[in-house]
Design a protein around this motif. Structure first.
Motif, PDB file in Angstrom:
ATOM      1  N   UNK A 103       0.791  -1.204  -0.004  1.00  0.00           N
ATOM      2  CA  UNK A 103       0.126   0.200   0.197  1.00  0.00           C
ATOM      3  C   UNK A 103       0.846   1.222   0.063  1.00  0.00           C
ATOM      4  N   UNK A 104       1.823   1.197   0.816  1.00  0.00           N
ATOM      5  CA  UNK A 104       2.776   2.374   0.885  1.00  0.00           C
ATOM      6  C   UNK A 104       3.635   2.662  -0.366  1.00  0.00           C
ATOM      7  N   UNK A 105       3.704   1.461  -1.216  1.00  0.00           N
ATOM      8  CA  UNK A 105       4.507   1.695  -2.450  1.00  0.00           C
ATOM      9  C   UNK A 105       3.649   2.017  -3.600  1.00  0.00           C
ATOM     10  N   UNK A 106       2.370   1.749  -3.329  1.00  0.00           N
ATOM     11  CA  UNK A 106       1.498   2.324  -4.481  1.00  0.00           C
ATOM     12  C   UNK A 106       0.651   3.479  -4.062  1.00  0.00           C
ATOM     13  N   UNK A 107       1.072   4.122  -3.083  1.00  0.00           N
ATOM     14  CA  UNK A 107       0.322   5.577  -2.604  1.00  0.00           C
ATOM     15  C   UNK A 107       0.922   6.491  -3.490  1.00  0.00           C
ATOM     16  N   UNK A 108       0.250   7.411  -4.130  1.00  0.00           N
ATOM     17  CA  UNK A 108       0.758   8.328  -4.825  1.00  0.00           C
ATOM     18  C   UNK A 108       1.071   9.728  -3.770  1.00  0.00           C
ATOM     19  N   UNK A 109       1.962  10.312  -4.212  1.00  0.00           N
ATOM     20  CA  UNK A 109       2.729  11.560  -3.562  1.00  0.00           C
ATOM     21  C   UNK A 109       1.716  12.769  -4.193  1.00  0.00           C
ATOM     22  N   UNK A 110       2.029  14.071  -3.494  1.00  0.00           N
ATOM     23  CA  UNK A 110       1.323  15.245  -3.966  1.00  0.00           C
ATOM     24  C   UNK A 110       1.241  15.389  -5.253  1.00  0.00           C
ATOM     25  N   UNK A 111       2.548  14.973  -6.325  1.00  0.00           N
ATOM     26  CA  UNK A 111       2.674  15.163  -7.559  1.00  0.00           C
ATOM     27  C   UNK A 111       1.918  13.662  -8.373  1.00  0.00           C
ATOM     28  N   UNK A 112       0.972  13.038  -7.752  1.00  0.00           N
ATOM     29  CA  UNK A 112       0.533  11.769  -8.395  1.00  0.00           C
ATOM     30  C   UNK A 112       1.547  10.920  -8.801  1.00  0.00           C
ATOM     31  N   UNK A 113       2.715  10.645  -8.200  1.00  0.00           N
ATOM     32  CA  UNK A 113       3.773   9.767  -8.513  1.00  0.00           C
ATOM     33  C   UNK A 113       3.795   8.544  -7.211  1.00  0.00           C
ATOM     34  N   UNK A 114       4.045   7.421  -7.788  1.00  0.00           N
ATOM     35  CA  UNK A 114       4.202   6.312  -6.646  1.00  0.00           C
ATOM     36  C   UNK A 114       5.216   5.536  -7.092  1.00  0.00           C
ATOM     37  N   UNK A 115       6.036   5.157  -5.886  1.00  0.00           N
ATOM     38  CA  UNK A 115       7.536   4.252  -6.027  1.00  0.00           C
ATOM     39  C   UNK A 115       6.873   2.790  -6.958  1.00  0.00           C
ATOM     40  N   UNK A 116       5.676   2.363  -6.371  1.00  0.00           N
ATOM     41  CA  UNK A 116       5.447   1.108  -7.265  1.00  0.00           C
ATOM     42  C   UNK A 116       5.881  -0.145  -6.664  1.00  0.00           C
ATOM     43  N   UNK A 117       5.595  -1.147  -7.265  1.00  0.00           N
ATOM     44  CA  UNK A 117       5.866  -2.571  -6.955  1.00  0.00           C
ATOM     45  C   UNK A 117       7.355  -2.737  -7.221  1.00  0.00           C
ATOM     46  N   UNK A 118       8.145  -3.666  -6.538  1.00  0.00           N
ATOM     47  CA  UNK A 118       9.622  -3.981  -7.134  1.00  0.00           C
ATOM     48  C   UNK A 118       9.752  -5.463  -7.042  1.00  0.00           C
ATOM     49  N   UNK A 119      11.190  -5.911  -7.358  1.00  0.00           N
ATOM     50  CA  UNK A 119      11.190  -7.304  -7.319  1.00  0.00           C
ATOM     51  C   UNK A 119      11.071  -7.764  -5.773  1.00  0.00           C
ATOM     52  N   UNK A 120      11.563  -7.043  -4.915  1.00  0.00           N
ATOM     53  CA  UNK A 120      11.686  -7.469  -3.450  1.00  0.00           C
ATOM     54  C   UNK A 120      10.197  -7.759  -2.971  1.00  0.00           C
ATOM     55  N   UNK A 121       9.241  -6.783  -3.257  1.00  0.00           N
ATOM     56  CA  UNK A 121       7.852  -6.905  -2.914  1.00  0.00           C
ATOM     57  C   UNK A 121       7.289  -7.906  -3.353  1.00  0.00           C
ATOM     58  N   UNK A 122       7.382  -8.371  -4.688  1.00  0.00           N
ATOM     59  CA  UNK A 122       6.718  -9.354  -5.449  1.00  0.00           C
ATOM     60  C   UNK A 122       7.353 -10.440  -4.918  1.00  0.00           C
ATOM     61  N   UNK A 123       8.536 -10.740  -4.543  1.00  0.00           N
ATOM     62  CA  UNK A 123       9.054 -11.952  -3.923  1.00  0.00           C
ATOM     63  C   UNK A 123       8.239 -12.181  -2.708  1.00  0.00           C
ATOM     64  N   UNK A 124       8.199 -11.284  -1.714  1.00  0.00           N
ATOM     65  CA  UNK A 124       7.459 -11.538  -0.560  1.00  0.00           C
ATOM     66  C   UNK A 124       6.104 -11.970  -0.593  1.00  0.00           C
ATOM     67  N   UNK A 125       5.397 -11.338  -1.908  1.00  0.00           N
ATOM     68  CA  UNK A 125       4.129 -11.583  -2.050  1.00  0.00           C
ATOM     69  C   UNK A 125       3.936 -13.237  -2.558  1.00  0.00           C
ATOM     70  N   UNK A 126       4.881 -13.632  -3.179  1.00  0.00           N
ATOM     71  CA  UNK A 126       4.970 -14.842  -3.822  1.00  0.00           C
ATOM     72  C   UNK A 126       4.997 -15.773  -2.634  1.00  0.00           C
ATOM     73  N   UNK A 127       5.967 -15.556  -1.872  1.00  0.00           N
ATOM     74  CA  UNK A 127       6.306 -16.329  -0.718  1.00  0.00           C
ATOM     75  C   UNK A 127       4.951 -16.772   0.162  1.00  0.00           C
ATOM     76  N   UNK A 128       4.296 -15.496   0.570  1.00  0.00           N
ATOM     77  CA  UNK A 128       3.011 -15.629   1.129  1.00  0.00           C
ATOM     78  C   UNK A 128       2.097 -16.588   0.317  1.00  0.00           C
ATOM     79  N   UNK A 129       2.123 -16.216  -0.953  1.00  0.00           N
ATOM     80  CA  UNK A 129       1.073 -17.002  -1.710  1.00  0.00           C
ATOM     81  C   UNK A 129       1.286 -18.389  -1.811  1.00  0.00           C
TER      82      UNK A 129
END
Length: 265
Positions: A48-74
């Motif tokens: 949620x934090x990575x996908x949250x946009x800042x005041x300019x409408x930009x977001x960090x977005x998902x990265x390999x590390x976060x996807x890896x964590x989600x895959x492990x949980x999945x």
């Protein structure tokens, strides 16, 4: 007093309910599910934090590390929901109860089957007797109606041939009475043999329903059945159509698409 007769601590404690017993027996499994949920919530917060946009409408977005964590949980969730996980424990927990239910059903169904066979055998005999009795009632009523009609016709002919006008009027009135009686007998003949059979022990009635049997499916005009086909039936047919033709042959009124699901291994 014998010491063995002394009630111990908790002797009056009520037995555990089924839910309480399951929670006790499968505490480790519940802990694994809670651990999974806790890990998933922690990772979701990062996502949620990575996908949250800042005041300019930009977001960090998902990265390999976060996807890896989600895959492990999945993968952990997949293992828990597999035949060797929760379903295995569920099957184990229900087996003894399934065996008990099958034994109980078998015990009562044996008696019910015997009673049903008795009822069916007697129903066939009584039904045949009732059908013949109703048919005879219908024949007798039809005969009474025929005789009444003949009497009315004879009296009408007598009235028409009477030489004296007063006598003719009298006979005509008699003919009218007989005609009414004949009409009543005719109406009774129509209803004869349709009522239930009443006996001292009880009432016997017959019932039926209109049904069908397909003799040649290729000759059935499907358009005639449109108003009798439910939406659930149509959806089943459309899914079969989509499975066979995929996206190579459109079907008017239907959106055919590939329903993709992500799996973890």
């Amino acid at each position: 007093m014998d010491v063995s007769e002394v009630a111990g601590v908790g002797h009056n404690k009520p037995p555990l309910t089924l839910a309480e017993q399951l929670a006790t027996d499968y505490r480790k499994l519940m802990d694994r599910v809670e651990k999974l949920a806790s890990d998933a919530n922690a990772i979701k917060a990062l996502v949620d934090a990575a996908e949250k946009t800042d005041d300019d409408g930009n977001a960090v977005g998902l990265n390999d590390e976060l996807v890896e964590k989600m895959v492990e949980v999945g993968k952990t969730a997949t293992k828990l929901t597999s035949s060797s996980g929760i379903d295995n424990d569920r099957t184990s927990a229900t087996k003894s109860r399934r065996d008990e239910i099958e034994t109980i059903n078998g015990f009562f169904n044996t008696m019910k089957g015997r009673v049903e066979r008795i009822k069916t055998a007697f129903a066939e005999k009584v039904g045949a007797y009732n059908a013949e009795k109703q048919a005879q009632e219908a024949r007798d009523a039809a005969e009474r109606a025929r005789v009444a009609q003949e009497l009315a016709a004879e009296k009408l002919e007598e009235a028409q041939s009477a030489e004296h006008s007063v006598l003719g009027d009298v006979v005509m009135n008699e003919a009218a009475v007989l005609e009414d009686a004949a009409q009543k007998a005719a109406r009774e003949a129509v209803k004869a043999g349709t009522g239930p059979l009443r006996t001292g022990a009880g009432t016997v009635s017959s019932s039926g329903r209109w049904t069908s049997e397909i003799t040649d499916a290729s000759k059935i005009p499907l358009e005639e059945l449109r108003n009798f086909i439910t939406l659930a039936d149509l959806e089943k047919f459309c899914r079969a159509y989509a499975k066979h033709h995929q996206d190579k042959k459109p079907l008017p009124g239907v959106r055919i698409f590939r329903d993709s699901k992500t799996s973890f291994r």
